[in-house]
Scaffold this motif. Structure first.
Motif, PDB file in Angstrom:
ATOM      1  N   GLN A  38      24.724 -20.040 -27.641  1.00  0.00           N
ATOM      2  CA  GLN A  38      24.521 -19.177 -26.470  1.00  0.00           C
ATOM      3  C   GLN A  38      25.312 -17.880 -26.663  1.00  0.00           C
ATOM      4  O   GLN A  38      26.445 -17.900 -27.113  1.00  0.00           O
ATOM      5  CB  GLN A  38      25.045 -19.920 -25.240  1.00  0.00           C
ATOM      6  N   GLY A  39      24.688 -16.753 -26.329  1.00  0.00           N
ATOM      7  CA  GLY A  39      25.406 -15.482 -26.417  1.00  0.00           C
ATOM      8  C   GLY A  39      25.510 -14.930 -27.822  1.00  0.00           C
ATOM      9  O   GLY A  39      26.255 -13.981 -28.070  1.00  0.00           O
ATOM     10  N   LYS A  40      24.762 -15.516 -28.744  1.00  0.00           N
ATOM     11  CA  LYS A  40      24.831 -15.036 -30.122  1.00  0.00           C
ATOM     12  C   LYS A  40      23.456 -14.652 -30.650  1.00  0.00           C
ATOM     13  O   LYS A  40      22.433 -15.124 -30.141  1.00  0.00           O
ATOM     14  CB  LYS A  40      25.385 -16.157 -31.022  1.00  0.00           C
ATOM     15  N   GLU A  92      27.455 -11.218 -32.065  1.00  0.00           N
ATOM     16  CA  GLU A  92      27.747 -11.328 -30.633  1.00  0.00           C
ATOM     17  C   GLU A  92      26.757 -10.486 -29.848  1.00  0.00           C
ATOM     18  O   GLU A  92      26.705  -9.265 -30.013  1.00  0.00           O
ATOM     19  CB  GLU A  92      29.166 -10.797 -30.339  1.00  0.00           C
ATOM     20  N   LYS A  96      26.928  -9.615 -26.884  1.00  0.00           N
ATOM     21  CA  LYS A  96      27.548  -8.657 -25.964  1.00  0.00           C
ATOM     22  C   LYS A  96      27.881  -7.330 -26.648  1.00  0.00           C
ATOM     23  O   LYS A  96      28.131  -6.329 -25.976  1.00  0.00           O
ATOM     24  CB  LYS A  96      28.793  -9.262 -25.310  1.00  0.00           C
TER      25      LYS A  96
END
Lengths: 247, 747
Positions: free
Chosen positions: B264-266, B313, B315
């Motif tokens: 998740q988030g990658k 990442e 983000k």
């Protein structure tokens, strides 16, 4: 190539914004080298540096088309009586029967010749005919082509037959495969090859698993000694006549 | 004034005829005879040249071209040469060397001329025998970090392409994700593959060793890899498609998504850099100097290993223009340098690299564009592999001409010779320098300079180079004898049918004394060609220098209308376009021919109405009217815009009623015309059907000249046209400003 093979489908609006429409293989190849009907390549010269804006077409006060603001009841467009000459008069498009898009239909709506019961009986190809012809070619190949290759082709022809019999192949695919074997029968290798290519482009999801076998079959059959093919022809016609007699 | 207009009209014909025959458009068709005068003209003597322009009426000849014997000349016999038929001698028009004809020309005479001497064969093509024909090679490099639907669509497209490849072509497959797999394509047994880590950079030699391409049994003398023609060592990874198509179809069908789980988030770990390096190394070691295409398919940016463009990442977003100007793009320099090195290696081996990038976000085209720009490869950019835009663009790579032959050509080299009064400053287009020294090279480099030979690893009939020249005749030196300057373009290439061919184009233009004939020189000006030529220079500089400087430089050029549009085009204005999008547009702009490039700078707009046949209209907000349908072609997009009233009629369904059949025809007309364009354009453009007030209308509104903005709408006192909400400057204001600049600089 039938008229039904020249079609346009809408693009995939779910996956790509403003995805353009998809043209069938037949339409794309027909377009190569064909002169443009209405070449859109003119520009209007820019306004002079000195003056007022040069008149933009359509801004003249003699415009007769009513331009009603949105809140009033909408006046209808001019009737057919006043129809101007249709823009594209020069050289008609290649084949009739093409369905055009005026607005975007919902995604995945395939614009094709729809099947009706009467169509079925008239133009439904016979799976036996098609498979028999393919197997004729394969048998001819077994004399000279490696066993492993022939077995691989046979496996794929079987898959093709199974998919046909279990209703997994659409009518255009069935019909076009019938066309393909007719070309094979007449030794029109290039034409048969072209049909295979068109099917791969237009119906890849239905045909990808087995079509490569047909492709190989065409390629190997065309390389065969013509005597071999003659012999095979004779055998095959004897077979079919005996089958016919026994019916 | 009237004479000038007549002269202009004749020049139009002259320009068109020359383009049709030779694929050349010069900025000036009368050349100023002195260096000083030439520099005063702002736009240099330059041309756009399409080496393999489609010439269905030009049958190739089956013999070798005759060359000038002078070592540093080597120009090809052409219609401009003086010929002594009696003595069987010809004089080179470039260096004046007298050359004897070869024995096979013994029978030539005044009335029995070889084709290459006839004026109508200013462009001629030779088929030459140069050793055994080399097969074409297609190496697929496939990203497996795709969503299921995308992967399935891509697999199907690849399977389909096996039916479209030239039958004797060699094909190979490399897949990548976290690891890189090179697949052995054999006809029997279990499919094997060689796996490489996606993070470790390897040299070409190491790659070849690990793939077993240099194993002792396969080595020729001195331990080098055996010749590619040696069947014993025919590469297991590059096999004839007619032999491995069944196995490869199955292999492709069984490809799975990259198995490495993505937390998740990658982002997925994509080792694009290593994958490409292995592809380049594999081809380098097995088939250097033969036509090959690496076709790379990627669904996201490289996130691991050399050449990574962004980390894993989510983000941390991929670099934007803002990041770049603030020097906040961590990986940019290093990644660009990495791909640049790979691109140069591929180019020097004669191999081209295509990039097919399909993702909703950027994929790193900014860093990777050199792979295609230097090798003549394609770049296609889409949202998903499951779109018609990708599928059809990809299909069209394999399109055939009227003869049923593939349009793609390989292993091209272009050599340019000029008369002594002219030198070559450089070229801008999908090429690399061959660093060929010679007497025709100018010291002023423009674009890829310092050479008179370039390599174009992959060509299509529309591939076009811009070539820049310098007049070197001294001021007040007499006009050269014969009064004409000449340029010869010699393109050697591998045809898709594997024949080696040489196309020779020889053109000439008159010299003119700028002091006494300035009006004539001006009337020979080709505004369209000059616009594209200067625009390419602008784009080239924008890619290597700061943006604002380029815009200021552009303002000083005096080709008003096109410069206005160019200035606001995605080539130079970067707002509203990501770095990847700019790279994509610029790539096509420096590869395409004149007609297509012009559309990119100044889109075409046609208006459809009840008042008559469709007509071109000014790219101006005044052309947007309630009772018109507009069709706009920007090359990358086709927009059909329905005016307010038309939209309301359509919504009310009048087109369904028989008595309003003419309205139905009106609605269909632009769709039909757009279709003609859609059927053949490469790459496939986006297709936008919109109307007044529609969210997609912005594609039209952003391209038109805002002559009526909210600043001046009411000062005109008329309510025609739709106001454009922008502070962008209008053409009038811009041209007024430019005129002031021009006047002050000439003073």
């Amino acid at each position: 190539m039938e008229a039904e093979d020249l079609y346009i489908k809408p693009g995939n609006q779910e996956r790509g914004w403003n995805d353009p429409p998809q043209f069938s293989y037949g339409l794309q190849t027909a377009a190569q080298g064909a002169p443009k009907r209405t070449p859109l390549n003119k520009r209007v010269p820019p306004p002079q540096l000195t003056g007022s804006l040069s008149p933009v077409p359509g801004t003249s006060p003699t415009s007769t088309v009513p331009m009603t603001p949105p809140t009033n009841p909408l006046a209808p467009p001019p009737c057919s009586m006043n129809m101007p000459p249709r823009p594209c008069q020069v050289a008609a498009p290649p084949v009739g029967g093409m369905m055009m898009m005026a607005t975007s239909p919902p995604p995945c709506h395939v614009v094709e010749h729809t099947e009706s019961a009467s169509d079925q009986s008239e133009s439904e190809p016979d799976v036996v005919d098609v498979v028999t012809l393919l197997n004729w070619a394969l048998t001819a190949c077994r004399h000279t082509v490696k066993k492993q290759v022939c077995d691989d082709v046979a496996k794929r022809l079987k898959l093709f037959e199974d998919m046909w019999r279990s209703g997994k192949l659409s009518l255009p695919v069935r019909r076009r495969m019938n066309g393909l074997v007719q070309e094979l029968k007449s030794w029109n290798w290039d034409a048969a090859d072209e049909v295979h290519r068109a099917l791969m482009v237009d119906h890849v999801n239905e045909v990808s698993q087995w079509m490569v076998g047909v492709k190989r079959l065409i390629a190997e059959t065309r390389n065969l000694n013509s005597d071999l093919l003659h012999r095979q022809e004779v055998d095959r016609s004897l077979d079919t006549s005996s089958t016919a007699n026994s019916n | 004034m009237r004479e000038w207009r007549v002269a202009m009209a004749t020049y139009q014909e002259f320009i068109q005829q020359n383009e049709d025959r030779d694929g050349v458009r010069f900025s000036w068709n009368l050349w100023p005879s002195s260096r000083l005068e030439a520099t005063r003209l702002v736009v240099p003597v330059s041309c756009l040249f399409t080496p393999l322009k489609e010439r269905p009426d030009l049958p190739p000849v089956q013999y070798e071209p005759v060359l000038c014997s002078r070592a540093n000349c080597k120009a090809v016999l052409n219609p401009l040469c003086q010929v002594d038929y009696r003595a069987k001698i010809w004089a080179c028009n470039f260096c004046f060397q007298r050359n004897p004809f070869p024995p096979s020309y013994a029978g030539i005479s005044d009335v029995n001329q070889p084709a290459e001497l006839m004026p109508q064969f200013s462009t001629i093509e030779y088929i030459v025998q140069r050793g055994p024909p080399n097969p074409l090679i297609f190496l697929y490099v496939v990203d497996t970090c795709l969503e299921e639907e995308d992967l399935q669509a891509l697999k199907e497209s690849l399977q389909m392409s096996l039916s479209l490849l030239p039958p004797n072509a060699l094909v190979g497959l490399i897949t990548f994700g976290r690891m890189v797999q090179v697949h052995e394509l054999s006809c029997e047994g279990i499919a094997k593959s060689y796996v490489f880590r996606g993070t470790k950079e390897l040299s070409s030699k190491q790659i070849q060793e690990m793939l077993g391409l240099t194993n002792p049994s396969a080595t020729g003398p001195q331990g080098r890899p055996a010749a590619p023609q040696d069947p014993a060592v025919t590469c297991r990874f590059l096999q004839p498609v007619h032999k491995v198509d069944m196995n490869l179809t199955d292999l492709l069908g069984e490809l799975q998504r990259d198995p490495w789980p993505v937390p998740q988030g990658k982002r997925p770990l994509r080792s694009t850099g290593i994958a490409l390096s292995i592809a380049v190394g594999l081809l380098e070691g097995t088939f250097p100097n033969t036509g090959a295409r690496v076709m790379m398919f990627m669904g996201g940016p490289p996130t691991q290993g050399p050449g990574m463009v962004v980390g894993d990442e989510l983000k941390t977003p991929i670099r934007s223009w803002h990041d770049i100007t603030k020097d906040n793009a961590r990986h940019l320099k290093k990644a660009t340098k990495y791909y640049d090195a790979l691109a140069n290696r591929a180019a020097s081996n004669g191999h081209s690299i295509d990039i097919y990038a399909c993702a909703l976000d950027q994929t790193g085209l900014l860093e990777m564009k050199c792979l295609s720009n230097l090798t003549g490869g394609h770049i296609a950019m889409g949202d998903s592999f499951n779109t018609s835009l990708f599928k059809q663009t990809f299909q069209r790579v394999f399109s055939k001409d009227h003869n049923g032959e593939f349009r793609m050509a390989f292993g091209g080299t272009l050599e340019v010779s000029t008369s002594r009064e002219l030198k070559v400053s450089g070229a801008i287009g999908p090429c690399v320098s061959l660093n060929a020294k010679g007497p025709c090279i100018s010291e002023n480099e423009v674009g890829v300079g310092g050479t008179t030979q370039w390599k174009i690893c992959s060509l299509s009939p529309s591939t076009t180079l811009a070539l820049y020249f310098e007049v070197v005749n001294q001021h007040n030196a007499p006009i050269p004898q014969g009064g004409r300057g000449a340029v010869q373009f010699v393109t050697q290439y591998q045809h898709s049918n594997t024949q080696r061919r040489i196309r020779v184009t020889t053109v000439a233009r008159n010299w003119a004394d700028a002091q006494s004939q300035i009006q004539h020189i001006e009337s020979s000006f080709d505004q369209e060609a000059s616009a594209v030529i200067m625009a390419r220079l602008g784009v080239f500089r924008a890619e290597s220098e700061e943006g604002p400087d380029v815009l200021r430089w552009l303002d000083r050029q005096l080709i008003r209308l096109f410069m206005f549009h160019l200035r606001r085009s995605p080539f130079l204005q970067v707002f509203n376009n990501s770095p990847d999008e700019c790279s994509y547009y610029r790539h096509h702009f420096v590869c395409q021919n004149l007609t297509q490039s012009l559309i990119m700078i100044q889109p075409i707009l046609y208006s459809y109405s009840f008042h008559g046949p469709p007509e071109p209209v000014l790219l101006d907000s005044g052309s947007i009217l309630p009772d018109r349908i507009l069709l706009m072609d920007t090359f990358f997009q086709l927009v059909i815009y329905h005016g307010e009233t038309i939209a309301q009629w359509r919504k009310a369904g009048y087109q369904e009623q028989p008595e309003y059949e003419n309205f139905k025809h009106l609605l269909v007309a632009p769709v039909d015309d757009a279709q003609e364009i859609l059927q053949t354009r490469f790459p496939m453009p986006r297709y936008i059907d919109t109307e007044h007030g529609g969210s997609q209308a912005r594609f039209l509104l952003s391209k038109v000249n805002p002559s009526q903005t909210h600043n001046n709408l009411y000062s005109w006192g008329q309510e025609t046209g739709a106001p454009i909400l922008t502070d962008d400057v209008s053409l009038q204001v811009f041209m007024d400003h430019l005129k002031k600049l021009a006047v002050s600089s000439a003073a």
